[in-house]
Design a protein around this motif. Structure first.
Motif, mmCIF file in Angstrom:
data_model
loop_
_atom_site.group_PDB
_atom_site.id
_atom_site.type_symbol
_atom_site.label_atom_id
_atom_site.label_comp_id
_atom_site.label_asym_id
_atom_site.label_seq_id
_atom_site.Cartn_x
_atom_site.Cartn_y
_atom_site.Cartn_z
ATOM 1 N N TYR A 135 0.725 -1.237 -0.111
ATOM 2 C CA TYR A 135 -0.041 -0.022 0.137
ATOM 3 C C TYR A 135 0.862 1.218 -0.180
ATOM 4 O O TYR A 135 0.885 2.070 -0.921
ATOM 5 C CB TYR A 135 -0.896 -0.131 1.281
ATOM 6 N N ASP A 162 -6.032 2.457 -2.079
ATOM 7 C CA ASP A 162 -6.747 1.090 -1.401
ATOM 8 C C ASP A 162 -7.838 0.371 -2.269
ATOM 9 O O ASP A 162 -7.899 -0.867 -1.976
ATOM 10 C CB ASP A 162 -7.508 1.847 -0.053
ATOM 11 N N HIS A 177 -8.741 -2.641 4.966
ATOM 12 C CA HIS A 177 -8.305 -1.513 5.860
ATOM 13 C C HIS A 177 -8.304 -2.259 7.437
ATOM 14 O O HIS A 177 -7.503 -1.688 8.189
ATOM 15 C CB HIS A 177 -9.576 -0.400 6.137
#
Length: 308
Positions: A135, A162, A177
């Motif tokens: 990420y 994301d 997440h």
């Protein structure tokens, strides 16, 4: 046919026996020159599967080359093949077939994570740190042209990193997440997640607590039981109005919000004679022992009621 007298027989070396001598598109490099990937998030375990890999290499050699990138000092950094490198060292080989790729730092991260996410079993902690590394690399590369864009994904606005990553790793955006939050856990609590003792959803809520509170929480769970999500909600609500929490206050909050089961709270408590003999002289009567114990309990109550 007559035998040639004195003909020398060439003995095959252990490296020739155990290592594939030629794999198209790769070189053989010294094992000693390969370093593990910096902050490699995937664990290399000396377990049964590793023993099977060691045996396979002993019988068949290294059939799949590792992937490395060259470093400025002449050594190499492992991209894909940490388990194979471990097995080769166990066997005692000095060289290993390798494909050499000239990756920059971010390209190396992306390639390393991609190759390791193909494993059959991946722990939550491994996913957490691997997703975080990928990420961060994707966000750094956002908007920058790349010669390997087709391999590592297209460029995208910062806010879409994301979504892009979730699609690449086959997770929903919300689940991605949740894994990213796990990197904020102290190692001992993250280990509970790996062992499936602590639910992922609860661990996510714990990740918002600072590490000092997490350590107190871990000690509580070791001494009592694993917490539920709503207990952590209560603890976080308390910390919204208070800068800190004592261990005693933490216990009170968690206990008051624990699943209710008062059935055995005040049942008779039995202390064995052997255990009592460790603390009292043999000439003490029962009443004398009770007096001492209740006196100590009274002191404990006064001390903890002040939050010390």
């Amino acid at each position: 046919m007559a035998k040639r007298v004195g003909q020398k027989i060439k003995m095959t070396s252990i490296d020739e026996l155990l290592c594939v001598p030629s794999i198209a598109g790769c070189d053989e490099i010294e094992v000693a020159k390969i370093r593990p990937f910096k902050d490699h998030p995937f664990k290399v375990l000396d377990d049964e599967k590793m023993h099977e890999l060691v045996e396979s290499i002993m019988l068949n050699g290294v059939l799949v080359p590792v992937t490395v990138r060259p470093l400025d000092d002449g050594d190499y950094e492992m991209i894909s093949g940490h388990r194979r490198l471990f097995a080769v060292k166990e066997v005692g080989l000095e060289r290993i077939p390798a494909i050499i790729k000239k990756y920059d730092d971010d390209e190396a991260v992306l390639a390393m994570v991609d190759s390791n996410l193909q494993r059959e079993e991946i722990l939550p902690s491994e996913k957490a740190f691997a997703y975080k590394m990928r990420y961060d690399a994707m966000r750094r590369r956002a908007g920058r042209p790349s010669k390997n864009a087709s391999q590592f994904g297209t460029n995208f606005p910062e806010g879409r990193a994301d979504d892009e990553l979730a699609e690449q790793v086959g997770e929903s955006r919300g689940q991605l997440h949740r894994y990213l939050r796990l990197v904020e856990l102290i190692p001992s609590i993250l280990d509970l997640v790996d062992k499936k003792a602590l639910a992922l959803a609860t661990a996510v809520e714990v990740s918002f607590l600072d590490h000092e509170v997490q350590q107190m929480l871990y000690e509580y769970m070791c001494e009592n039981e694993i917490c539920k999500t709503f207990q952590i909600f209560a603890l976080r609500d308390y910390l919204k109005e208070n800068d800190t929490v004592t261990k005693m206050e933490l216990m009170r909050i968690l206990n008051e919000n624990a699943p209710k089961d008062e059935s055995n709270r005040f049942q008779q408590l039995t202390i064995t004679k052997k255990k009592l003999q460790e603390y009292f002289p043999t000439f003490y009567t029962r009443s004398q022992m009770e007096k001492v114990m209740f006196s100590l309990l009274e002191e404990w109550k006064k001390k903890n009621s002040t939050g010390e």
